[in-house]
Design a protein around this motif. Structure first.
Motif, PDB file in Angstrom:
ATOM      1  N   VAL A  29       0.850  -1.181   0.000  1.00  0.00           N
ATOM      2  CA  VAL A  29       0.000   0.000   0.000  1.00  0.00           C
ATOM      3  C   VAL A  29       0.894   1.242   0.000  1.00  0.00           C
ATOM      4  CG1 VAL A  29      -0.230   0.032   2.535  1.00  0.00           C
ATOM      5  CG2 VAL A  29      -1.954   1.172   1.101  1.00  0.00           C
ATOM      6  N   SER A  30       0.490   2.244  -0.782  1.00  0.00           N
ATOM      7  CA  SER A  30       1.258   3.490  -0.837  1.00  0.00           C
ATOM      8  C   SER A  30       0.289   4.645  -1.092  1.00  0.00           C
ATOM      9  CB  SER A  30       2.323   3.425  -1.936  1.00  0.00           C
ATOM     10  OG  SER A  30       1.717   3.242  -3.210  1.00  0.00           O
ATOM     11  N   ARG A  31       0.774   5.849  -0.822  1.00  0.00           N
ATOM     12  CA  ARG A  31      -0.064   7.008  -1.065  1.00  0.00           C
ATOM     13  C   ARG A  31       0.747   8.103  -1.739  1.00  0.00           C
ATOM     14  NH1 ARG A  31      -2.631   8.496   4.431  1.00  0.00           N
ATOM     15  NH2 ARG A  31      -3.276  10.420   3.395  1.00  0.00           N
ATOM     16  N   ASP A  32       0.088   8.804  -2.652  1.00  0.00           N
ATOM     17  CA  ASP A  32       0.687   9.938  -3.346  1.00  0.00           C
ATOM     18  C   ASP A  32      -0.060  11.177  -2.877  1.00  0.00           C
ATOM     19  OD1 ASP A  32       1.453  11.960  -5.117  1.00  0.00           O
ATOM     20  OD2 ASP A  32       1.694  10.569  -6.778  1.00  0.00           O
ATOM     21  N   ASN A  33       0.555  11.919  -1.979  1.00  0.00           N
ATOM     22  CA  ASN A  33      -0.122  13.057  -1.379  1.00  0.00           C
ATOM     23  C   ASN A  33      -0.358  14.192  -2.381  1.00  0.00           C
ATOM     24  OD1 ASN A  33      -0.232  11.756   1.115  1.00  0.00           O
ATOM     25  ND2 ASN A  33       1.777  12.549   1.707  1.00  0.00           N
ATOM     26  N   ALA A  34       0.441  14.245  -3.415  1.00  0.00           N
ATOM     27  CA  ALA A  34       0.251  15.282  -4.431  1.00  0.00           C
ATOM     28  C   ALA A  34      -0.977  14.996  -5.301  1.00  0.00           C
ATOM     29  CB  ALA A  34       1.496  15.397  -5.304  1.00  0.00           C
ATOM     30  N   LYS A  35      -1.298  13.709  -5.426  1.00  0.00           N
ATOM     31  CA  LYS A  35      -2.434  13.314  -6.264  1.00  0.00           C
ATOM     32  C   LYS A  35      -3.658  12.906  -5.447  1.00  0.00           C
ATOM     33  CE  LYS A  35       0.417  11.718 -10.136  1.00  0.00           C
ATOM     34  NZ  LYS A  35       0.755  10.568 -11.022  1.00  0.00           N
ATOM     35  N   ASN A  36      -3.526  12.958  -4.112  1.00  0.00           N
ATOM     36  CA  ASN A  36      -4.631  12.542  -3.228  1.00  0.00           C
ATOM     37  C   ASN A  36      -5.114  11.142  -3.574  1.00  0.00           C
ATOM     38  OD1 ASN A  36      -4.672  15.156  -2.023  1.00  0.00           O
ATOM     39  ND2 ASN A  36      -5.840  15.891  -3.788  1.00  0.00           N
ATOM     40  N   THR A  37      -4.169  10.257  -3.792  1.00  0.00           N
ATOM     41  CA  THR A  37      -4.477   8.912  -4.256  1.00  0.00           C
ATOM     42  C   THR A  37      -3.728   7.878  -3.430  1.00  0.00           C
ATOM     43  OG1 THR A  37      -4.878   9.700  -6.512  1.00  0.00           O
ATOM     44  CG2 THR A  37      -4.430   7.357  -6.242  1.00  0.00           C
ATOM     45  N   VAL A  38      -4.415   6.808  -3.128  1.00  0.00           N
ATOM     46  CA  VAL A  38      -3.802   5.662  -2.461  1.00  0.00           C
ATOM     47  C   VAL A  38      -3.819   4.485  -3.421  1.00  0.00           C
ATOM     48  CG1 VAL A  38      -5.960   4.919  -1.384  1.00  0.00           C
ATOM     49  CG2 VAL A  38      -3.773   4.256  -0.362  1.00  0.00           C
ATOM     50  N   TYR A  39      -2.774   3.693  -3.359  1.00  0.00           N
ATOM     51  CA  TYR A  39      -2.619   2.564  -4.256  1.00  0.00           C
ATOM     52  C   TYR A  39      -2.504   1.262  -3.470  1.00  0.00           C
ATOM     53  CZ  TYR A  39      -1.269   6.347  -7.406  1.00  0.00           C
ATOM     54  OH  TYR A  39      -1.244   7.510  -8.139  1.00  0.00           O
ATOM     55  N   LEU A  40      -2.888   0.187  -4.118  1.00  0.00           N
ATOM     56  CA  LEU A  40      -2.635  -1.137  -3.575  1.00  0.00           C
ATOM     57  C   LEU A  40      -2.029  -1.969  -4.702  1.00  0.00           C
ATOM     58  CD1 LEU A  40      -2.924  -2.976  -1.072  1.00  0.00           C
ATOM     59  CD2 LEU A  40      -5.031  -3.850  -2.120  1.00  0.00           C
ATOM     60  N   GLN A  41      -0.732  -2.196  -4.604  1.00  0.00           N
ATOM     61  CA  GLN A  41      -0.050  -3.046  -5.571  1.00  0.00           C
ATOM     62  C   GLN A  41      -0.155  -4.481  -5.087  1.00  0.00           C
ATOM     63  OE1 GLN A  41       1.532  -2.314  -8.605  1.00  0.00           O
ATOM     64  NE2 GLN A  41       1.584  -4.556  -8.769  1.00  0.00           N
TER      65      GLN A  41
END
Length: 119
Positions: free
Chosen positions: A69-81
């Motif tokens: 799990v990761s988050r991109d604070n610039a894009k307001n998006t969280v990912y689940l690889q």
């Protein structure tokens, strides 16, 4: 109004990868722990992974070493690889945002995205 919009679900063969994304409204994303839950047919919804605003992560035992799990604070998006997927990972995956304020928990959910892993 809070919006959590998931994307990236689909059908994948066992052993393959898939990445889920969840875009959130900025005002909520910046103060929330972001999490992924899943619910398989006939089962309760379970926590898969979570990431705090400070970047601390937590995983269920069933996905440790395979999911990130990761988050991109610039894009307001969280990912689940998700790597090395297994048929038992088949479920509807939900994005969740939660934070405390005014003495209570605020909890928001996405609409869910289907992940199907074929054997």
């Amino acid at each position: 109004q809070v919006h959590l919009v998931e994307s990236g679900g689909g059908l994948v063969q066992a052993g393959g990868p898939l990445r889920l994304s969840c875009a959130a409204s900025r005002e909520i994303f910046s103060i929330s722990t972001m999490a992924w839950y899943r619910q398989a047919p006939g089962k309760q919804r379970e926590l898969v992974a979570a990431i705090t605003t400070g970047g601390y992560t937590n995983y269920s035992d069933s996905v440790k070493g395979r999911f990130t799990v990761s988050r991109d604070n610039a894009k307001n998006t969280v990912y689940l690889q998700m790597n090395n997927l297994k048929p038992e990972d088949t479920a509807v995956y939900y994005c969740n945002a939660n934070h405390y304020g005014l003495g209570r928990l605020f909890d928001y959910w996405g609409q869910g995205t289907q992940v199907t892993v074929s054997s």
